[in-house]
Design a protein around this motif. Structure first.
Motif, short mmCIF file in Angstrom:
data_model
loop_
_atom_site.label_atom_id
_atom_site.label_comp_id
_atom_site.label_asym_id
_atom_site.label_seq_id
_atom_site.Cartn_x
_atom_site.Cartn_y
_atom_site.Cartn_z
N ARG A 164 -4.85 4.15 54.87
CA ARG A 164 -6.20 4.22 54.28
C ARG A 164 -7.05 5.17 55.11
O ARG A 164 -7.30 4.90 56.29
CB ARG A 164 -6.84 2.83 54.21
N ALA B 27 -10.66 6.98 54.56
CA ALA B 27 -11.84 7.13 53.71
C ALA B 27 -11.53 6.60 52.31
O ALA B 27 -11.20 5.43 52.16
CB ALA B 27 -12.31 8.58 53.70
N GLU B 28 -11.58 7.44 51.30
CA GLU B 28 -11.31 7.01 49.93
C GLU B 28 -9.85 7.20 49.53
O GLU B 28 -9.48 6.94 48.38
CB GLU B 28 -12.21 7.79 48.96
N THR C 33 -5.94 6.26 49.59
CA THR C 33 -4.95 5.21 49.84
C THR C 33 -3.58 5.81 49.56
O THR C 33 -3.33 6.28 48.44
CB THR C 33 -5.18 3.99 48.94
N GLN D 220 -0.52 10.00 47.72
CA GLN D 220 -1.55 9.06 47.24
C GLN D 220 -0.93 8.12 46.22
O GLN D 220 -0.17 8.54 45.34
CB GLN D 220 -2.72 9.81 46.62
N ARG E 241 -1.55 4.10 43.93
CA ARG E 241 -2.48 3.07 43.43
C ARG E 241 -1.84 1.72 43.68
O ARG E 241 -0.71 1.47 43.26
CB ARG E 241 -2.77 3.26 41.94
#
Length: 352
Positions: free
Chosen positions: A298, A300-301, A303, A318, A320
Motif C-alpha cells: 500500500r 498512498a492510493e 494497492t 496494481q 483490487r
C-alpha cells in the motif's frame, strides 16, 4: 606545520583505501520469499446480529417494592441463585394466618375422628340409632374436607410468599437490570434479563431467492468485525434456514450457531454470514484468488503486489482487493491463479 602535513596526508590515503575496499566488496544478495496465488471461492456477505439461544426476561409475579438487589449487569449467576427480593411482609402474615387455620382444622378433625369412634361403639351395642351414626360420619367427613381445603390454601399462601424471592432459572450472565432499590414491581414488569453465554448464534436476513439456492448443508463462515483479526472468523456448529418469511422485506431468517462457549462474543454484536454464492461486483465466471496478507503493498492510493515475471524478477502490479480471511486476502482483479507473489515486498522493492 612540518609535523602536521604528513599526518593529514596519511589520513587521506587511508580514507581512499577504505573507499576502494568497500567498492570492491560485493553487495549482499536479497532473498525473496514467494507464494502461489491460490484460486478461492466466490461468496456473498449478509449482515446479522449475535443472539443468545437461551435468553429470558425475568418478570415480577406479585406486586411489591424491591428491598434487596443482589446482582448487577455483567454478573455471572448460578441456577437457583437469589437475584432480588420484594417486600413480602403482607404475604408472610397471610401464610402465617393460613398455617394457624390449618392447625385449628386439624384439631377439629381429631375431635371428629374420636367422636366417630365412640359413636361406632355405641351403635354396635344398639345404644344409638342409625341416623345418629350417619350424622357422626358426616361430621367427620366434613371436618376432614375442611382440613384438606385449609391445608391447600396454606400451601398456596406459602407459594405466593415465595414469589417475592426472585431466583435465577438457569446459569448465565445478567445483561440488563432495569430496576433499582425501592422501585415498585408489578406482575409482568421486567426485573432483569439473563442469557446463557455458552450458547450463542448469528441471525441474518437473506432474500428468498438466495435461500432457495443454498444447498442442504451450506459452507457458511461467520465474521465478527468487532474482534481482533485473529479471532474474527468462526466456523458455525450448525446452520438452519427457518421456514418463515417476512412479508414486508421478503427475507428468510438464517441462523448459524457459534461454537460452544465463544470467547469475547456477546448478544447484540454485529456479525456477517458469508455464503458460498457469487456476489455483486464480480463478472460472470470470475473467481477471486487469495494471497498472503503480508504480500499486499500500500503506497498512498496504490494497492498492489510484487508479482514474479517470466524471468523471475519482481514487478509491482496494481490489484483490487476483496475480503480478508484467516491471514489471506482475496484479489478480485489484477492477478491470476498460479502466479507467484513476493511475500516480503520490502526486499522486492530493493531489487534492481
Amino acid at each position: 606545520m612540518r609535523h602536521v602535513r604528513p599526518l593529514v596526508s596519511f589520513a587521506v590515503v587511508a580514507w581512499i583505501a577504505c573507499l576502494n575496499a568497500s567498492a570492491q566488496t560485493p553487495a549482499p544478495s536479497l532473498e525473496l520469499t514467494t507464494a502461489e496465488a491460490a484460486a478461492g471461492t466466490a461468496s456473498s456477505a449478509f449482515d446479522g446480529v449475535v443472539e443468545a439461544v437461551h435468553q429470558t426476561v425475568v418478570a415480577a409475579q406479585v406486586p411489591g417494592a424491591v428491598v434487596e438487589l443482589d446482582v448487577k449487569v455483567g454478573d455471572r449467576v448460578q441456577a437457583g441463585q437469589t437475584l432480588l427480593r420484594l417486600d413480602a411482609r403482607a404475604a408472610e402474615q397471610t401464610a402465617t394466618a393460613s398455617d394457624a387455620q390449618v392447625r385449628a382444622a386439624q384439631a377439629a378433625l381429631d375431635l371428629a375422628a374420636k367422636d366417630l369412634k365412640r359413636q361406632k361403639q355405641l351403635f354396635q351395642k344398639d345404644y344409638i340409632s342409625q341416623a345418629a351414626m350417619e350424622r357422626a360420619e358426616s361430621a367427620y367427613k366434613s371436618a376432614q374436607a375442611q382440613a384438606n381445603a385449609l391445608l391447600a390454601q396454606a400451601g398456596a399462601s406459602r407459594t405466593h410468599s415465595a414469589y417475592h424471592i426472585v431466583r435465577a432459572p438457569f446459569a448465565g450472565v445478567v445483561s440488563e437490570v432495569p430496576v433499582s432499590l425501592g422501585d415498585m414491581a408489578m406482575p409482568g414488569r421486567p426485573l432483569l434479563t439473563l442469557y446463557d453465554p455458552a450458547r450463542l448464534r448469528v441471525t441474518a436476513a437473506v432474500p428468498q431467492s438466495v435461500a432457495a439456492q443454498l444447498p442442504a448443508r451450506p459452507d457458511v463462515r461467520i465474521e465478527l468485525p468487532g474482534l481482533p483479526a485473529a479471532d474474527a472468523w468462526r466456523a458455525p456448529a450448525n446452520v438452519q434456514v427457518l421456514p418463515t418469511a417476512d412479508a414486508s422485506t421478503h427475507t428468510v431468517p438464517l441462523r448459524a450457531d457459534l461454537p460452544a462457549r465463544p470467547e469475547g462474543v456477546a448478544p447484540g454484536m454485529f456479525a456477517r454470514l458469508w455464503l458460498p454464492l457469487a456476489r455483486s461486483g464480480l463478472a460472470a465466471g470470475v473467481t477471486p484468488v487469495a494471497v498472503p496478507a503480508q504480500a499486499i503493498v500500500r503506497r498512498a492510493e496504490l494497492t498492489g503486489l510484487y508479482v514474479l515475471d517470466p524471468q523471475g524478477r519482481p514487478v509491482l502490479r496494481q490489484v483490487r482487493l476483496g475480503r480478508a480471511l484467516d491471514g489471506r486476502v482475496e484479489v478480485l482483479s489484477g492477478l491470476a491463479a498460479g502466479e507467484r507473489v513476493v511475500t516480503n515486498p520490502q526486499a522486492a522493492a530493493r531489487v534492481r
